[in-house]
Design a protein around this motif. Sequence first.
Motif, PDB file in Angstrom:
ATOM      1  N   GLU A  15       0.831  -1.204   0.000  1.00 20.76           N
ATOM      2  CA  GLU A  15       0.000   0.000   0.000  1.00 20.76           C
ATOM      3  C   GLU A  15       0.869   1.258   0.000  1.00 20.76           C
ATOM      4  N   ALA A  16       1.995   1.189   0.686  1.00 18.45           N
ATOM      5  CA  ALA A  16       2.878   2.358   0.757  1.00 18.45           C
ATOM      6  C   ALA A  16       3.530   2.655  -0.586  1.00 18.45           C
ATOM      7  N   TRP A  17       3.865   1.609  -1.351  1.00 23.28           N
ATOM      8  CA  TRP A  17       4.549   1.791  -2.643  1.00 23.28           C
ATOM      9  C   TRP A  17       3.740   2.653  -3.611  1.00 23.28           C
ATOM     10  N   PRO A  18       2.483   2.315  -3.929  1.00 17.20           N
ATOM     11  CA  PRO A  18       1.741   3.181  -4.857  1.00 17.20           C
ATOM     12  C   PRO A  18       1.454   4.559  -4.275  1.00 17.20           C
ATOM     13  N   ALA A  19       1.354   4.654  -2.943  1.00 17.03           N
ATOM     14  CA  ALA A  19       1.096   5.958  -2.331  1.00 17.03           C
ATOM     15  C   ALA A  19       2.268   6.910  -2.554  1.00 17.03           C
ATOM     16  N   LEU A  20       3.499   6.411  -2.417  1.00 20.62           N
ATOM     17  CA  LEU A  20       4.672   7.257  -2.623  1.00 20.62           C
ATOM     18  C   LEU A  20       4.817   7.687  -4.076  1.00 20.62           C
ATOM     19  N   LEU A  21       4.284   6.894  -4.997  1.00 14.26           N
ATOM     20  CA  LEU A  21       4.360   7.248  -6.415  1.00 14.26           C
ATOM     21  C   LEU A  21       3.206   8.140  -6.857  1.00 14.26           C
ATOM     22  N   ASP A  22       2.251   8.375  -5.954  1.00 16.24           N
ATOM     23  CA  ASP A  22       1.124   9.265  -6.253  1.00 16.24           C
ATOM     24  C   ASP A  22       1.562  10.690  -5.931  1.00 16.24           C
ATOM     25  N   ILE A  23       2.272  11.293  -6.894  1.00 19.25           N
ATOM     26  CA  ILE A  23       2.945  12.568  -6.660  1.00 19.25           C
ATOM     27  C   ILE A  23       1.980  13.676  -6.224  1.00 19.25           C
ATOM     28  N   GLU A  24       0.841  13.797  -6.926  1.00 17.06           N
ATOM     29  CA  GLU A  24      -0.103  14.854  -6.570  1.00 17.06           C
ATOM     30  C   GLU A  24      -0.595  14.705  -5.142  1.00 17.06           C
ATOM     31  N   ARG A  25      -0.668  13.478  -4.672  1.00 11.52           N
ATOM     32  CA  ARG A  25      -1.184  13.214  -3.336  1.00 11.52           C
ATOM     33  C   ARG A  25      -0.156  13.502  -2.248  1.00 11.52           C
ATOM     34  N   VAL A  26       1.126  13.180  -2.501  1.00 10.84           N
ATOM     35  CA  VAL A  26       2.137  13.370  -1.471  1.00 10.84           C
ATOM     36  C   VAL A  26       2.783  14.755  -1.524  1.00 10.84           C
ATOM     37  N   ALA A  27       2.630  15.502  -2.636  1.00 15.06           N
ATOM     38  CA  ALA A  27       3.255  16.817  -2.760  1.00 15.06           C
ATOM     39  C   ALA A  27       2.893  17.768  -1.627  1.00 15.06           C
ATOM     40  N   PRO A  28       1.612  17.796  -1.160  1.00 10.95           N
ATOM     41  CA  PRO A  28       1.289  18.695  -0.049  1.00 10.95           C
ATOM     42  C   PRO A  28       2.064  18.405   1.232  1.00 10.95           C
ATOM     43  N   CYS A  29       2.673  17.226   1.330  1.00 11.34           N
ATOM     44  CA  CYS A  29       3.478  16.893   2.505  1.00 11.34           C
ATOM     45  C   CYS A  29       4.881  17.474   2.416  1.00 11.34           C
ATOM     46  N   LEU A  30       5.227  18.084   1.276  1.00 12.07           N
ATOM     47  CA  LEU A  30       6.541  18.693   1.073  1.00 12.07           C
ATOM     48  C   LEU A  30       6.400  20.209   1.117  1.00 12.07           C
ATOM     49  N   PRO A  31       6.880  20.889   2.176  1.00 12.10           N
ATOM     50  CA  PRO A  31       6.736  22.338   2.303  1.00 12.10           C
ATOM     51  C   PRO A  31       7.285  23.082   1.088  1.00 12.10           C
ATOM     52  N   GLY A  32       6.502  24.016   0.564  1.00 17.07           N
ATOM     53  CA  GLY A  32       6.942  24.870  -0.534  1.00 17.07           C
ATOM     54  C   GLY A  32       6.857  24.263  -1.913  1.00 17.07           C
ATOM     55  N   ALA A  33       6.437  22.992  -2.022  1.00 21.51           N
ATOM     56  CA  ALA A  33       6.431  22.315  -3.325  1.00 21.51           C
ATOM     57  C   ALA A  33       5.108  22.491  -4.053  1.00 21.51           C
ATOM     58  N   VAL A  34       5.183  22.711  -5.358  1.00 18.33           N
ATOM     59  CA  VAL A  34       4.007  22.814  -6.223  1.00 18.33           C
ATOM     60  C   VAL A  34       4.226  21.927  -7.439  1.00 18.33           C
ATOM     61  N   VAL A  35       3.312  20.997  -7.674  1.00 16.34           N
ATOM     62  CA  VAL A  35       3.379  20.134  -8.853  1.00 16.34           C
ATOM     63  C   VAL A  35       2.535  20.748  -9.966  1.00 16.34           C
ATOM     64  N   GLU A  36       3.164  20.999 -11.105  1.00 16.49           N
ATOM     65  CA  GLU A  36       2.456  21.596 -12.237  1.00 16.49           C
ATOM     66  C   GLU A  36       2.032  20.537 -13.256  1.00 16.49           C
ATOM     67  N   ASP A  37       2.844  19.508 -13.383  1.00 13.81           N
ATOM     68  CA  ASP A  37       2.509  18.463 -14.348  1.00 13.81           C
ATOM     69  C   ASP A  37       3.218  17.172 -13.963  1.00 13.81           C
ATOM     70  N   TYR A  38       2.547  16.050 -14.213  1.00 14.30           N
ATOM     71  CA  TYR A  38       3.146  14.736 -13.935  1.00 14.30           C
ATOM     72  C   TYR A  38       2.564  13.727 -14.916  1.00 14.30           C
TER      73      TYR A  38
END
Length: 215
Positions: A15-38
């Motif tokens: 379950e952890a493996w696909p979650a870490l690859l879900d960039i849009e989902r984990v990006a909010p956990c990274l301060p200052g990060a904004v995902v524009e495209d993936y």
Amino acid sequence: MELHHEFTVPVPVDEAWPALLDIERVAPCLPGAVVEDYDGRTVTGSVKVKVGPVTVTYRGTAVFEEQDESAHRLVLAASGRETRGQGTARATVTGTLSEHAGGTAVSVHTDLTVTGRPAQFGRGVLAEVGDRLVGQFASCLAERLTEREDGGREPAGGHEQEPEPLNLLRTAGPPVARRVALAAAAAAALAWALTALRRKCRTCRTTRRRRTATR
């Protein structure tokens, strides 16, 4: 410089493996990060870093060079450049997941190169910042995974507020902030002394020229 971090999340590795690859989902956990495209392999976005009163924005890309699901190993190569400066940041991140007491242990090795204003703090400060950021990320990710496991609903999509920039001094903590403040004060004192010395030298040269002219 090389950094190594480890953390655990309270869900099985499958379950952890696909979650870490879900960039849009984990990006909010990274301060200052904004995902524009993936597109599943390449991430395009930006990261804002606040250094005292100055905010530095890095824009760039991150490419998954390896996604080995059977070994639960991934390699991410990221690079970015300041939007208003010459500073750069490059990192190769290798992550490995393994089962641990019913949850997942995540081992992260980062080969990081930074130039520009954030680089002035040196390896020690950046390592401490990295430790705190990984801790925050792990807590955020665990909370999101637990919410999904419990059947909780994740925040609705749509327009989201721009995240706060990563505050380097606040993240590093008071002890590091004091060291940085002392270093900045020493640098300011040195700059002031050099300026005063140059002015004194100019005054001396002017005085000598005037004496020579009157002879």
